[in-house]
Design a protein around this motif. Structure first.
Motif, mmCIF file in Angstrom:
data_model
loop_
_atom_site.group_PDB
_atom_site.id
_atom_site.type_symbol
_atom_site.label_atom_id
_atom_site.label_comp_id
_atom_site.label_asym_id
_atom_site.label_seq_id
_atom_site.Cartn_x
_atom_site.Cartn_y
_atom_site.Cartn_z
ATOM 1 N N UNK A 19 0.901 -1.234 -0.014
ATOM 2 C CA UNK A 19 -0.064 -0.092 0.034
ATOM 3 C C UNK A 19 0.762 1.237 0.092
ATOM 4 N N UNK A 20 2.138 1.238 0.648
ATOM 5 C CA UNK A 20 2.978 2.591 0.728
ATOM 6 C C UNK A 20 3.880 2.418 -0.526
ATOM 7 N N UNK A 21 3.594 1.506 -1.333
ATOM 8 C CA UNK A 21 4.657 1.627 -2.649
ATOM 9 C C UNK A 21 5.341 0.502 -2.838
ATOM 10 N N UNK A 22 6.366 0.658 -4.066
ATOM 11 C CA UNK A 22 7.409 -0.535 -4.213
ATOM 12 C C UNK A 22 8.201 -0.881 -3.137
ATOM 13 N N UNK B 266 12.905 -2.337 2.180
ATOM 14 C CA UNK B 266 13.380 -1.240 1.558
ATOM 15 C C UNK B 266 12.409 -0.633 0.983
ATOM 16 N N UNK B 267 12.066 0.596 0.860
ATOM 17 C CA UNK B 267 10.895 1.377 -0.367
ATOM 18 C C UNK B 267 11.669 2.632 -0.810
#
Ligand code: GDP
Ligand code: MG
Length: 369
Positions: free
Chosen positions: A265-268, A316-317
């Motif tokens: 939900x908060x990205x790759x 890690x994002x």
């Protein structure tokens, strides 16, 4: 320095050698033979005749891992990285679940864990062990295929009521080829009809010689159901790791491996295992042909952390594109350098490399005009 033979260059360009030679002779070369070796400049000149541009570079646009330290003995110790392997249904997942729960119970996690491809548990001594999560087997194989030796220790799970089976033998083969030491977990020891002696005997037939059977491989009876033997298993891993003396620099540029990548939900995000150095939010890293400015680091409990050190699994994002599992992570000093390395890698993957022996000298590639 040597560069590329006439026939290899013809092959790279995709021209029949006879035609290639006559074209060279048209250009004014005399006495051309298939096995003549052309220097880089000449090869580039001839390639241009065929509408290929030779691109010479010294590879400095790329990022590469630092060489291994000559003497690691002064570096800090790091947790061992352990992969659990064995035949299907022999209890691998059950053992991992037990270990993960015991670490949750130990208060590491506030009760929630999430899947990030690996997790760490504290040993009775307080030191950490990192387990590569399921599918440990395929992750292990994939990274080995890419030449990565992520695993320090293999725990070979053999059900004590079923003994050695085809995938047990496969696992032994992989561990042997990768030269990774093995600890045997004889699982389901709580079940009736267990025969640990048969397991030990069968293992020795396949080259795993346990204590009392002519070798020094430890074999521990465990149950992922009741928890029997699990502390002994952790202790055996800890003792072996201490003997192997795993150490890593924490002050150099960060290096590691991508274990898995996904979109949340908060990205790759990519889960990774740090091999060397210390990774912090704000750091710039490259993995394959993508890069990231690390936005957030999270542990397997999903908790944001301020740094990740060697042997530590971390999420890690901040990735531009999704990195591929098994790719190497390398820290770059600046965004500019990260982009340069990625561009270099993308470009190189689209062009044909000339010759095998060019690594010794400057690298050259051919690009169709
Ligand atoms: P994996 O395929 O190696 O991951 O095996 P699993 O962990 O999924 O276990 C396969 C089956 O064996 C499941 O039904 C488990 O409940 C059972 N099992 C696993 N470990 C034990 C154990 O220590 N004792 C008993 N009695 N059953 C177990
Ligand atoms: Mg399983």
């Amino acid at each position: 320095p040597e560069f590329i033979s006439v026939s290899n260059l013809a092959d790279v360009i995709g021209v029949r050698p006879a035609n290639f030679v006559s074209r060279m002779e048209d250009m004014g070369f005399e006495d051309v033979h298939y096995d003549h070796v052309l220097d880089a400049e000449t090869a580039g000149l001839v390639a241009a005749e065929f509408n290929y541009e030779a691109i010479f570079d010294d590879g400095t646009a790329d990022l590469t891992a630092a060489p291994p330290p000559e003497d690691a003995s002064d570096l800090p110790t790091r947790p061992p990285v352990v992969t659990i392997m064995g035949h299907v249904d022999h209890g691998k997942t059950t053992i991992l679940d037990w270990l993960r729960k015991s670490s949750v119970a130990a208060g590491e996690h506030g009760g929630i864990t999430q899947h990030i491809g690996a997790f760490s548990v504290p040993m009775p001594s307080g030191k950490m062990i990192t387990f590569l999560d399921t599918p440990g087997h395929s992750a292990f194989l994939e990274m080995r295929r890419r030449g990565a030796d992520v695993t320090d220790i293999v725990v070979l799970v053999v059900a004590a009521d079923d003994s050695v089976k085809p995938q047990t033998i496969e696992a032994i083969k992989h561990a042997t080829q990768a030269n990774v030491p093995v600890i045997v977990a004889m699982s389901k020891i709580d079940k009736e009809g267990c025969n640990p002696d048969k397991v030990k005997q069968d293992l020795s037939v396949h080259g795993v010689h346990v204590e009392d059977y002519g070798g020094d491989v430890q074999a521990i009876g465990v149950s992922g159901k009741t928890g029997a033997g699990m502390i002994e298993l952790e202790e055996a891993i800890g003792a072996l790791s201490e003997m192997l003396d795993h150490r890593a620099d924490t002050e150099c540029n960060a290096e590691g491996w991508v274990l898995e990548a996904s979109t949340k939900s908060y990205g790759r995000v990519a889960s990774a295992l740090i091999r060397r150095g210390t990774l912090r939010p704000g750091d710039i890293i490259v993995a394959g042909t993508t890069w990231a400015r690390v936005r957030t680091l999270r542990n397997e409990a999903g908790v944001a952390i301020s740094e990740a050190t060697p042997g530590m699994p971390v999420e890690i994002d901040g990735w531009r594109d999704q990195p591929a599992a098994g790719t190497e992570i390398l820290q770059a000093p600046t965004e500019q350098r990260a982009k340069e390395a990625v561009d270099y890698r993308l470009e190189r993957s689209e062009t044909v490399k000339m010759g095998e022996d060019m690594a010794a000298i400057n690298e050259a590639r051919l690009e169709k005009r």
